[in-house]
Design a protein around this motif. Structure first.
Motif, short mmCIF file in Angstrom:
data_model
loop_
_atom_site.label_atom_id
_atom_site.label_comp_id
_atom_site.label_asym_id
_atom_site.label_seq_id
_atom_site.Cartn_x
_atom_site.Cartn_y
_atom_site.Cartn_z
N GLU A 178 0.82 -1.21 0.00
CA GLU A 178 0.00 0.00 0.00
C GLU A 178 0.85 1.27 0.00
O GLU A 178 0.73 2.13 0.87
N LEU A 224 1.29 4.62 -1.52
CA LEU A 224 0.32 5.48 -2.19
C LEU A 224 0.96 6.79 -2.64
O LEU A 224 1.83 7.33 -1.96
N ARG A 225 0.49 7.28 -3.80
CA ARG A 225 0.82 8.63 -4.26
C ARG A 225 -0.19 8.99 -5.32
O ARG A 225 -0.22 8.36 -6.39
N THR A 243 -3.18 8.67 -7.39
CA THR A 243 -4.00 7.48 -7.65
C THR A 243 -3.15 6.25 -7.92
O THR A 243 -3.68 5.20 -8.31
N ARG A 302 -0.75 3.03 -6.89
CA ARG A 302 -0.61 2.06 -5.80
C ARG A 302 0.55 1.14 -6.14
O ARG A 302 0.64 0.63 -7.26
N ALA A 348 5.18 6.88 -5.36
CA ALA A 348 4.75 5.74 -4.56
C ALA A 348 5.90 4.76 -4.33
O ALA A 348 6.10 4.26 -3.21
N ARG A 401 4.45 10.32 4.14
CA ARG A 401 3.61 10.02 2.99
C ARG A 401 3.02 11.31 2.42
O ARG A 401 2.59 12.19 3.16
N TYR A 413 0.20 13.10 0.77
CA TYR A 413 -1.24 12.97 0.56
C TYR A 413 -1.80 14.01 -0.40
O TYR A 413 -3.01 14.12 -0.54
#
Length: 396
Positions: free
Chosen positions: A274, A276-277, A279, A281, A343, A372, A374
């Motif tokens: 998981e 994330l960045r 959209t 994955r 990501a 992370r 967001y």
């Protein structure tokens, strides 16, 4: 014999004078009557001096009243805070004596859930020292005598702090000289660790001292503290130094570093899921030891045609000095090249924590590699040309 007779006559004379003075001043108390016959030395009864009443100005009286009112107000707030904490502990079924501030926050979030975005608008319960700004206590009494020896400097708390820092520094210097004469060296295991913390900023120091200080005075404070911290025996003054240090991150909020697993080839590996960045994955696996091979969806680093995206991938490896020492395998989907590179970069940085020391982890965190991202594309607003852009306004 003549001297003895002379001494007895003096004693009788003094006793007679004392009895006469007591009669003239009124009836003596029982203790004086009982002790008078057994007096063996000269006793002098001084007339009490006239008590002169000190005149207190209205300004000083108002100042002392304000100081006393603030003290009484803080006592009341402390009492109400303790009562509220006990009520919360009873509602949560916990022990009020061991109920901490973290328990208070969790109880409020459970009992009074709020969907407000701004944390300052949510219900909270803090210690009175955090809610109400600190104020100086009364600095002198009704006669105008100051309590602090450095009152006339204008900033007694600040100069007292400098004095304390110099005192601690001199103690450590004396200790170092004694150890050098004995041939002893400081214990490296007790070395004071400054990673993850920094000195209080000027605004924070002013709140602690309850005094306003100039920039040059704050520089003098930092210089004095740095001289104290670089001492090889600074751990002897750890309690004093930590009073003016602020952690850059709460140690209780640090994520637990996963332990590496062993694959079929006997190499250590860590997989981070998981990642994330935007959209995108991704799942990232880092293996040690390695040759620096990077595999992305079955391809090498040429999977990204843009040089900026490749630099994103290599940055955590070069920063942690693990480039060429580990192999990276990543599977990514969704998003564009920038989102996929971000990501994978975050996944590599999180996996490398298992293969570097704690100091490097803290350095990576300060560099932003473990945070992370967001951020998302901001949506277009109705009545506007874009997310922030407005239509051109024309007067006519």
């Amino acid at each position: 014999m003549s001297l003895r007779v002379l001494g007895l006559n003096l004693i009788k004379t003094n006793r007679n004078l004392l009895q006469t003075a007591v009669k003239n001043n009124g009836a003596p108390n029982a203790h004086a009557v009982a002790m008078a016959p057994y007096a063996t030395q000269v006793t002098v009864q001084a007339t009490p001096a006239a008590v002169q009443k000190q005149k207190v100005s209205k300004a000083m009286k108002a100042y002392l009243e304000r100081a006393n009112e603030h003290d009484e107000f803080m006592k009341t707030q402390h009492l109400e805070f303790q009562i509220g904490k006990r009520h919360l502990a009873n509602m949560m079924g916990a022990d009020a004596e061991t109920f901490t501030q973290q328990d208070i926050d969790e109880a409020i979030n459970y009992l009074f859930p709020s969907g407000l975005f701004d944390k300052r608008a949510r219900p909270s319960m803090r210690s009175p020292e955090e809610v109400f700004p600190a104020r100086k206590a009364a600095e002198f009494d009704e006669t105008g005598r100051p309590f602090h020896s450095m009152f006339y400097t204008g900033k007694p708390n600040y100069f007292q702090l400098l004095h304390d820092i110099v005192t601690e520094t001199n103690k450590l210097n004396d200790l170092e000289e004694r150890m050098l004469r004995r041939g002893n060296k400081p214990d490296e295991n007790q070395k004071l660790e400054m990673a993850g913390s920094q000195l209080l900023r000027k605004e924070q120091l002013e709140r602690v001292l309850v005094e306003h200080i100039a920039d040059i005075e704050y520089q003098n404070f930092t210089s004095a503290m740095e001289r104290l911290i670089i001492s090889p025996y600074a751990y002897k003054s750890k309690a004093f130094i930590e009073r003016f240090l602020k952690p850059l991150i709460d140690q209780s909020k640090q994520l637990e570093v996963p332990k590496p697993k062993i694959d079929e080839q006997g190499r250590q590996y860590v997989t981070t899921y998981e990642c994330l960045r935007k959209t995108a994955r991704a799942d990232v696996t880092v293996r040690l030891p390695g040759t620096g091979k990077i595999t992305i969806n079955g391809q090498d680093i040429s999977y990204f045609s843009l040089e900026e995206c490749r630099e994103q991938l290599l940055f955590p490896l070069s920063y942690s000095k693990m480039l060429g020492k580990v192999d990276v395998e990543a599977n990514v989907e969704g998003g564009g090249p920038s989102g996929q590179a971000g990501a994978i970069r975050w996944g590599i940085a999180m996996s490398l924590r298992s293969f570097v020391d704690q100091e490097m982890i803290e350095t990576m965190r300060l560099a932003g590699l473990l945070t992370r991202d967001y951020r998302r594309r901001e949506r277009k607003k109705f009545g506007q040309e874009g997310a922030r852009r407005k239509y051109t306004w024309k007067k006519r």
